[in-house]
Design an enzyme around this catalytic site. Structure first.
Site, mmCIF file in Angstrom:
data_model
loop_
_atom_site.group_PDB
_atom_site.id
_atom_site.type_symbol
_atom_site.label_atom_id
_atom_site.label_comp_id
_atom_site.label_asym_id
_atom_site.label_seq_id
_atom_site.Cartn_x
_atom_site.Cartn_y
_atom_site.Cartn_z
ATOM 1 N N ASP A 141 66.242 61.057 84.569
ATOM 2 C CA ASP A 141 65.440 61.474 85.533
ATOM 3 C C ASP A 141 66.010 62.997 86.211
ATOM 4 O O ASP A 141 65.061 63.696 86.810
ATOM 5 C CB ASP A 141 65.145 60.438 86.949
ATOM 6 C CG ASP A 141 63.988 59.752 86.799
ATOM 7 O OD1 ASP A 141 63.045 60.320 86.152
ATOM 8 O OD2 ASP A 141 63.946 58.723 87.065
ATOM 9 N N LYS A 196 55.848 54.470 79.638
ATOM 10 C CA LYS A 196 57.243 55.028 79.433
ATOM 11 C C LYS A 196 57.601 54.056 78.122
ATOM 12 O O LYS A 196 58.373 54.547 77.067
ATOM 13 C CB LYS A 196 58.040 54.715 80.610
ATOM 14 C CG LYS A 196 57.948 56.173 81.503
ATOM 15 C CD LYS A 196 58.673 55.812 82.873
ATOM 16 C CE LYS A 196 57.974 56.920 83.811
ATOM 17 N NZ LYS A 196 58.792 57.091 85.119
ATOM 18 N N GLN A 208 62.308 53.109 88.579
ATOM 19 C CA GLN A 208 61.095 53.721 88.788
ATOM 20 C C GLN A 208 60.902 53.756 90.511
ATOM 21 O O GLN A 208 61.059 52.718 91.149
ATOM 22 C CB GLN A 208 60.021 52.668 88.079
ATOM 23 C CG GLN A 208 58.460 53.184 88.508
ATOM 24 C CD GLN A 208 58.472 54.625 87.784
ATOM 25 O OE1 GLN A 208 58.840 54.894 86.644
ATOM 26 N NE2 GLN A 208 57.283 55.262 88.368
HETATM 27 N N1 GUN Z 1 57.997 57.762 90.510
HETATM 28 C C1 GUN Z 1 57.021 58.707 90.279
HETATM 29 N N2 GUN Z 1 57.662 59.722 89.532
HETATM 30 C C2 GUN Z 1 58.596 59.139 89.035
HETATM 31 C C3 GUN Z 1 59.464 59.600 88.228
HETATM 32 O O1 GUN Z 1 59.531 61.094 87.477
HETATM 33 N N3 GUN Z 1 60.716 59.054 87.971
HETATM 34 C C4 GUN Z 1 60.923 57.891 88.569
HETATM 35 N N4 GUN Z 1 62.280 57.036 88.391
HETATM 36 N N5 GUN Z 1 60.211 57.298 89.433
HETATM 37 C C5 GUN Z 1 58.995 58.028 89.676
#
Ligand code: GUN
Length: 286
Positions: free
Chosen positions: A120, A53, A97
Site C-alpha cells: 500500500d 483484490k 484493509q
Molecule cells: N481502504 C480504502 N482504500 C484502501 C487502500 O488503498 N488500502 C487499504 N489497505 N485499505 C483501504
C-alpha cells in the site's frame, strides 16, 4: 464535450502487463508471488474491495492469502499476525484493509508491516521515500491517477495542478507525484478560502475529498483534465464522485467517470506493487 478516461480499460492493460511479467518471473525463479490481505470485522465496502483484490490476484497469477478476522480481534492479535506474515517468505505483499475497528490504532498496525512488503506504501519509511523521489512502491490510488493522466497523452510538466483533499492515502501523495513530474501543485482542503478560484486555475484537477458533487462546472477551467477519486454512496444507493460529472463534462477535455475511472486502477496498481515487492525480495535472495 470531454472525452472519457476509461479506467477499466487502462486497469485491464496494467493487469495484463503484470500477468505477463509475473509469468516470466515465476518461470525464471520458481517463485509464486503471494499477497496477504487482512480484513478485520464486516464492513461491507471493505468486503467488496477485498474480494476484488483476491479476484485480481487470481487473474495475474498470484497466490492470495485472506485473513478475515472478527471485529473483536485485539490489536495485539493483529500485530502478531502481521509479524508472522513479515516472516513468511511465501508472502511478498501484506495489505491490511482500512478502516480498522475503532479499538485498533491503524498507525501502530501500519508501522508493524515490513516496509519491503508494504504494497500500500503506507509505512512511514515508504512515505518518506516517496517524498524524496526514491521509492519502491507508489501508493495505489495516486499511482493509478497518474496512469490515467498519462493515458490522455497530456504532460504534467509546467501545468497548474490542483488537488482537492489532503489525506495521507490520496491527497498528500498525489500532490507529491504531480510535483515529481514538474507540475505546479496546489493542495486544497476544508479551510481553503476560495476553492472555486483554486480549482479554476487547474489544468489538471484531482478531487479526493469524499463530498458528493462538490466540484461544479463553474469551478473547472475550459479544457482541464479532471480526475475524480470520490466514491460516494447517495441515498438512492447510486455511486457518485466528488465532481458533478454532467456539468464538468461540458468544460473538461478529459474526465474520469465514477464508477469505472480511478476505482479499478487502485487494484491494478496493487498488483504491480506486489510483483515489484516479490522481484525486490528475490533480488536480495529473500
Ligand atoms: N481502504 C480504502 N482504500 C484502501 C487502500 O488503498 N488500502 C487499504 N489497505 N485499505 C483501504
Amino acid at each position: 464535450m470531454a472525452k472519457l478516461i476509461n479506467g477499466k480499460e487502462v486497469a485491464a492493460s496494467v493487469r495484463a502487463k503484470v500477468k505477463e511479467e509475473t509469468e516470466k518471473f515465476t518461470n525464471e525463479t520458481g517463485i509464486q508471488v503471494g499477497l496477504a490481505v487482512i480484513i478485520v470485522g464486516d464492513n461491507p465496502a471493505s468486503r467488496i474491495y477485498v474480494n476484488n483484490k483476491k479476484k485480481a490476484c487470481e487473474e495475474v497469477g498470484f497466490k492470495s492469502y485472506e485473513y478475515a478476522l472478527p471485529a473483536e480481534t485485539t490489536q495485539d492479535e493483529l500485530l502478531e499476525l502481521v509479524r508472522t506474515l513479515n516472516n513468511d517468505e511465501t508472502v511478498h505483499g501484506i495489505l491490511c484493509q482500512l478502516p480498522l475497528p475503532a479499538h485498533i490504532d491503524e498507525k501502530t498496525v501500519i508501522n508493524e508491516i515490513n516496509p519491503e512488503k508494504d504494497v500500500d506504501a503506507f509505512h512511514p519509511v515508504n512515505v518518506g521515500k516517496i517524498m524524496i523521489g526514491d521509492y519502491n512502491f507508489l501508493p495505489c490510488t495516486p499511482a493509478g491517477c497518474m496512469e490515467l493522466i498519462h493515458s490522455t497523452g497530456i504532460s504534467v510538466k509546467g501545468k497548474n495542478c490542483t488537488v482537492v483533499g489532503r489525506s495521507n492515502i490520496v491527497g498528500k501523495p498525489m500532490a507529491m507525484l504531480l510535483l515529481h513530474e514538474s507540475g505546479t501543485v496546489t493542495v486544497c482542503h476544508s479551510k481553503t478560502v476560495d476553492l472555486k478560484e483554486e480549482c479554476k486555475r487547474a489544468d489538471i484537477l484531482v478531487a479526493a475529498v469524499g463530498v458528493p458533487k462538490l466540484i461544479k462546472g463553474d469551478m473547472i477551467k475550459e479544457g482541464a483534465v479532471v480526475i475524480d477519486v470520490g466514491m460516494n454512496r447517495l441515498p438512492d444507493g447510486k455511486l457518485c464522485g466528488d465532481v458533478d460529472f454532467e456539468q464538468a463534462s461540458e468544460k473538461a477535455s478529459y474526465i474520469t467517470p465514477v464508477p469505472g475511472g480511478v476505482g479499478p486502477m487502485t487494484i491494478a496498481m496493487l498488483m504491480k506493487n506486489t510483483l515489484t515487492a516479490a522481484k525486490n525480495m528475490a533480488a536480495k535472495g529473500k
